[in-house]
Design an enzyme around this catalytic site. Structure first.
Site, PDB file in Angstrom:
ATOM      1  N   HIS A  30      -2.229  -5.340   1.410  1.00 10.51           N
ATOM      2  CA  HIS A  30      -3.555  -5.905   1.149  1.00 10.51           C
ATOM      3  C   HIS A  30      -3.398  -7.350   0.709  1.00 10.51           C
ATOM      4  O   HIS A  30      -2.406  -7.691   0.051  1.00 10.51           O
ATOM      5  CB  HIS A  30      -4.258  -5.121   0.027  1.00 10.51           C
ATOM      6  CG  HIS A  30      -5.484  -5.818  -0.485  1.00 10.51           C
ATOM      7  ND1 HIS A  30      -6.712  -5.674   0.130  1.00 10.51           N
ATOM      8  CD2 HIS A  30      -5.654  -6.716  -1.493  1.00 10.51           C
ATOM      9  CE1 HIS A  30      -7.592  -6.451  -0.515  1.00 10.51           C
ATOM     10  NE2 HIS A  30      -6.977  -7.093  -1.494  1.00 10.51           N
ATOM     11  N   TYR A  62     -12.386  -1.242  -3.822  1.00  8.09           N
ATOM     12  CA  TYR A  62     -12.922  -1.476  -2.474  1.00  8.09           C
ATOM     13  C   TYR A  62     -14.449  -1.395  -2.424  1.00  8.09           C
ATOM     14  O   TYR A  62     -15.008  -1.154  -1.356  1.00  8.09           O
ATOM     15  CB  TYR A  62     -12.308  -0.487  -1.483  1.00  8.09           C
ATOM     16  CG  TYR A  62     -10.925  -0.886  -1.001  1.00  8.09           C
ATOM     17  CD1 TYR A  62     -10.721  -2.075  -0.289  1.00  8.09           C
ATOM     18  CD2 TYR A  62      -9.816  -0.072  -1.222  1.00  8.09           C
ATOM     19  CE1 TYR A  62      -9.464  -2.446   0.170  1.00  8.09           C
ATOM     20  CE2 TYR A  62      -8.549  -0.440  -0.763  1.00  8.09           C
ATOM     21  CZ  TYR A  62      -8.387  -1.625  -0.062  1.00  8.09           C
ATOM     22  OH  TYR A  62      -7.150  -1.988   0.401  1.00  8.09           O
ATOM     23  N   ASN A  77      -1.983   0.239   6.792  1.00  2.98           N
ATOM     24  CA  ASN A  77      -1.497  -1.039   7.340  1.00  2.98           C
ATOM     25  C   ASN A  77      -0.647  -1.835   6.337  1.00  2.98           C
ATOM     26  O   ASN A  77      -0.591  -3.059   6.389  1.00  2.98           O
ATOM     27  CB  ASN A  77      -2.657  -1.865   7.904  1.00  2.98           C
ATOM     28  CG  ASN A  77      -3.721  -2.181   6.869  1.00  2.98           C
ATOM     29  OD1 ASN A  77      -3.579  -1.819   5.714  1.00  2.98           O
ATOM     30  ND2 ASN A  77      -4.762  -2.863   7.279  1.00  2.98           N
ATOM     31  N   GLU A 134     -10.259  -9.486  -7.712  1.00  4.03           N
ATOM     32  CA  GLU A 134      -9.162  -8.525  -7.515  1.00  4.03           C
ATOM     33  C   GLU A 134      -8.003  -8.721  -8.507  1.00  4.03           C
ATOM     34  O   GLU A 134      -7.386  -7.741  -8.922  1.00  4.03           O
ATOM     35  CB  GLU A 134      -8.644  -8.637  -6.076  1.00  4.03           C
ATOM     36  CG  GLU A 134      -9.683  -8.161  -5.065  1.00  4.03           C
ATOM     37  CD  GLU A 134      -9.248  -8.343  -3.618  1.00  4.03           C
ATOM     38  OE1 GLU A 134      -8.178  -8.945  -3.363  1.00  4.03           O
ATOM     39  OE2 GLU A 134      -9.980  -7.860  -2.732  1.00  4.03           O
ATOM     40  N   LYS A 174       0.827  -1.213   0.000  1.00  6.72           N
ATOM     41  CA  LYS A 174       0.000   0.000   0.000  1.00  6.72           C
ATOM     42  C   LYS A 174       0.865   1.270   0.000  1.00  6.72           C
ATOM     43  O   LYS A 174       2.072   1.207   0.273  1.00  6.72           O
ATOM     44  CB  LYS A 174      -0.929  -0.036   1.224  1.00  6.72           C
ATOM     45  CG  LYS A 174      -2.009  -1.117   1.146  1.00  6.72           C
ATOM     46  CD  LYS A 174      -2.952  -1.043   2.343  1.00  6.72           C
ATOM     47  CE  LYS A 174      -4.078  -2.056   2.231  1.00  6.72           C
ATOM     48  NZ  LYS A 174      -4.998  -1.967   3.404  1.00  6.72           N
TER      49      LYS A 174
HETATM   50  P1  ADP Z   1      -8.150  -6.494   5.479  1.00  4.39           P
HETATM   51  O1  ADP Z   1      -7.294  -5.546   4.639  1.00  4.39           O
HETATM   52  O2  ADP Z   1      -7.369  -7.056   6.648  1.00  4.39           O
HETATM   53  O3  ADP Z   1      -8.828  -7.561   4.646  1.00  4.39           O
HETATM   54  P2  ADP Z   1     -10.726  -5.153   5.599  1.00  4.39           P
HETATM   55  O4  ADP Z   1     -11.021  -5.828   4.295  1.00  4.39           O
HETATM   56  O5  ADP Z   1     -11.706  -5.300   6.706  1.00  4.39           O
HETATM   57  O6  ADP Z   1      -9.294  -5.602   6.164  1.00  4.39           O
HETATM   58  O7  ADP Z   1     -10.538  -3.597   5.364  1.00  4.39           O
HETATM   59  C1  ADP Z   1      -9.903  -3.115   4.202  1.00  4.39           C
HETATM   60  C2  ADP Z   1      -8.941  -2.032   4.617  1.00  4.39           C
HETATM   61  O8  ADP Z   1      -9.681  -0.934   5.143  1.00  4.39           O
HETATM   62  C3  ADP Z   1      -7.960  -2.381   5.733  1.00  4.39           C
HETATM   63  O9  ADP Z   1      -6.830  -3.099   5.290  1.00  4.39           O
HETATM   64  C4  ADP Z   1      -7.589  -1.004   6.235  1.00  4.39           C
HETATM   65  O10 ADP Z   1      -6.667  -0.347   5.363  1.00  4.39           O
HETATM   66  C5  ADP Z   1      -8.929  -0.298   6.168  1.00  4.39           C
HETATM   67  N1  ADP Z   1      -9.686  -0.420   7.426  1.00  4.39           N
HETATM   68  C6  ADP Z   1     -10.281  -1.529   7.922  1.00  4.39           C
HETATM   69  N2  ADP Z   1     -10.902  -1.275   9.085  1.00  4.39           N
HETATM   70  C7  ADP Z   1     -10.703   0.041   9.327  1.00  4.39           C
HETATM   71  C8  ADP Z   1     -11.091   0.926  10.380  1.00  4.39           C
HETATM   72  N3  ADP Z   1     -11.818   0.484  11.419  1.00  4.39           N
HETATM   73  N4  ADP Z   1     -10.686   2.213  10.302  1.00  4.39           N
HETATM   74  C9  ADP Z   1      -9.969   2.662   9.249  1.00  4.39           C
HETATM   75  N5  ADP Z   1      -9.566   1.882   8.220  1.00  4.39           N
HETATM   76  C10 ADP Z   1      -9.927   0.592   8.258  1.00  4.39           C
HETATM   77 MG    MG Z   2     -10.209  -7.309   3.121  1.00  5.98          MG
END
Ligand code: ADP
Ligand code: MG
Length: 141
Positions: A117, A51, A114, A128, A11
């Site tokens: 992805h 997304y 974070n 994707e 990312k």
């Molecule tokens: P993952 O990437 O672990 O599959 P999700 O699909 O739930 O997680 O969420 C997509 C992305 O959205 C996350 O990787 C993160 O960048 C962001 N995200 C998820 N939850 C939150 C939150 N509570 N607040 C802000 N950003 C979030």
């Molecule tokens: Mg996800």
């Protein structure tokens, strides 16, 4: 065990921090084959489309802005059980809850920024991977 493909993204936060190389090294050490990779700078529409599954979530707008703040590096990884194994290497979404030694634990800055992805299921990988890479780019060479 089945050979799977998954969509990984380094990312924008991780690319900006200069840790893309360290993340790719971990991918290689874990035995994944990198089938395709491209540095791109997503537009708002491209991030919203990627997304779209999260469009009702409160963090959707902020997440899409974050994903357009700079270049990111989508990649297609291949290997045995690749979808789950890449999720394991990434660590939990919230890096404060991610296991020691995971990419997010070591490189994330927040729950949003974070670092990486990964597709969460065969169905999401099937959406994707072609979002970023054509079958021509994924042909065996
Ligand atoms: P993952 O990437 O672990 O599959 P999700 O699909 O739930 O997680 O969420 C997509 C992305 O959205 C996350 O990787 C993160 O960048 C962001 N995200 C998820 N939850 C939150 C939150 N509570 N607040 C802000 N950003 C979030
Ligand atoms: Mg996800």
């Amino acid at each position: 065990m089945t050979i799977e493909r998954t969509l990984a993204i380094i990312k924008p936060d991780a690319v900006a921090k200069g840790v893309a190389g360290q993340i790719i090294t971990r991918i290689e050490h874990a035995g994944f084959k990198i089938l395709a990779a491209r540095l791109i700078h997503m537009s708002a529409d491209e991030a919203r489309g990627f997304y779209v599954v999260h469009r009702e979530r409160p963090f959707y707008g902020s997440l899409c802005t974050f994903m357009t703040q700079g270049p990111c590096l989508p990649m297609v990884l291949e290997g045995e059980n690749a979808i789950q194994r890449w999720r394991d290497l990434m660590g939990a979404t919230d890096f404060t809850k991610a296991a020691p030694g995971t990419i997010r634990r070591d490189f994330a800055s927040s729950i949003e920024a974070n670092a990486v992805h990964g597709s969460d299921s065969p169905e999401s990988a099937a959406f994707e991977i072609p979002y970023f890479f054509s079958s021509l780019e994924l042909c065996p060479r």
